[in-house]
Design an enzyme around this catalytic site. Structure first.
Site, PDB file in Angstrom:
ATOM      1  N   CYS A  17      35.952 -40.405  63.454  1.00 39.21           N
ATOM      2  CA  CYS A  17      36.809 -41.003  64.493  1.00 39.21           C
ATOM      3  C   CYS A  17      37.957 -41.730  63.793  1.00 39.21           C
ATOM      4  O   CYS A  17      38.243 -41.453  62.622  1.00 39.21           O
ATOM      5  CB  CYS A  17      36.002 -41.914  65.424  1.00 39.21           C
ATOM      6  SG  CYS A  17      35.253 -43.341  64.609  1.00 39.21           S
ATOM      7  N   CYS A  22      33.072 -47.465  65.671  1.00 40.36           N
ATOM      8  CA  CYS A  22      32.508 -47.324  67.026  1.00 40.36           C
ATOM      9  C   CYS A  22      31.922 -45.929  67.248  1.00 40.36           C
ATOM     10  O   CYS A  22      30.710 -45.739  67.186  1.00 40.36           O
ATOM     11  CB  CYS A  22      33.565 -47.619  68.095  1.00 40.36           C
ATOM     12  SG  CYS A  22      34.203 -49.304  68.057  1.00 40.36           S
TER      13      CYS A  22
HETATM   14  P1  4NP Z   1      36.581 -45.939  66.506  1.00 35.32           P
HETATM   15  O1  4NP Z   1      37.266 -47.119  67.342  1.00 35.32           O
HETATM   16  O2  4NP Z   1      37.700 -45.012  66.081  1.00 35.32           O
HETATM   17  O3  4NP Z   1      35.659 -45.303  67.500  1.00 35.32           O
HETATM   18  O4  4NP Z   1      35.864 -46.573  65.329  1.00 35.32           O
HETATM   19  C1  4NP Z   1      38.315 -47.894  66.850  1.00 35.32           C
HETATM   20  C2  4NP Z   1      38.057 -48.900  65.960  1.00 35.32           C
HETATM   21  C3  4NP Z   1      39.099 -49.689  65.502  1.00 35.32           C
HETATM   22  C4  4NP Z   1      40.379 -49.469  65.935  1.00 35.32           C
HETATM   23  C5  4NP Z   1      40.642 -48.443  66.822  1.00 35.32           C
HETATM   24  C6  4NP Z   1      39.594 -47.654  67.268  1.00 35.32           C
HETATM   25  N1  4NP Z   1      41.434 -50.299  65.476  1.00 35.32           N
HETATM   26  O5  4NP Z   1      42.569 -50.107  65.922  1.00 35.32           O
HETATM   27  O6  4NP Z   1      41.196 -51.176  64.639  1.00 35.32           O
END
Ligand code: 4NP
Length: 169
Positions: A17, A22
């Site tokens: 991701c 997450c």
């Molecule tokens: P993930 O979610 O890609 O599902 O881990 C995110 C975690 C952090 C951020 C964006 C999405 N961020 O902008 O820090």
């Protein structure tokens, strides 16, 4: 499935991701649990990574860990950024959303690498045309639960598809 499965070798899967705190770590933890409960723990190597390094070395987001814990899944992974070499090492690279897919495809250096990169929700029986596992980071707890249910139902189908492909060889 374009992915080749080699006899007597672990099948290596990585979930990717944006932040690796997450969606991909919960997909990683849930898929590991599905694989272990199905008795295939010796046949798989499972990992996750992010296309960005914002959270390198951090535990998964507390809200994601608590949601997973509510379903008896403990997320212990520490965030890391995907590397070009991962596209050689892993047999299957699962993108959690279409932006992650684009970023991974941009990182790929040859056809073999490109063929390993697949949008995760391709395997979601309830995707209904939706390509993305929605990013829960800026939303409420229902977003985290939704991610859990998507990766849980999709992980089961993913294991079936990988095993079917193995059986065909
Ligand atoms: P993930 O979610 O890609 O599902 O881990 C995110 C975690 C952090 C951020 C964006 C999405 N961020 O902008 O820090």
């Amino acid at each position: 499935m374009a992915t080749m499965i080699k006899e007597n070798k672990k099948f290596k899967v990585i979930f990717v991701c944006l932040g690796n705190i997450c969606r991909s770590p919960v997909a990683h933890g849930v898929f590991e649990d599905i694989v272990n409960k199905a008795g295939f723990s010796n046949d798989f190597e499972i990992d996750s990574a992010g296309t960005a390094a914002y959270h390198q070395g951090e535990m998964a987001d507390r809200r994601m860990r608590e949601t997973a814990r509510g379903h008896n899944i403990e997320i212990t992974h520490l965030a890391r950024k995907i590397k070009k070499e991962d596209l050689d090492y892993f047999d299957m690279v699962l993108a959690m959303d279409s932006q992650n897919l684009f970023d991974l495809q941009s990182l790929a250096q040859n056809k073999e690498q490109l063929e390993k990169i697949i949008l995760f929700r391709t395997y979601d029986p309830l995707a209904n045309g939706q390509e993305d596992v929605p990013d829960p980071y800026y939303g409420g707890s229902e977003g985290f639960e939704n991610v859990y249910y998507i990766v849980s139902r999709t992980g089961k189908i993913l294991l079936d598809k990988i095993n079917e492909n193995k059986a065909l060889r």
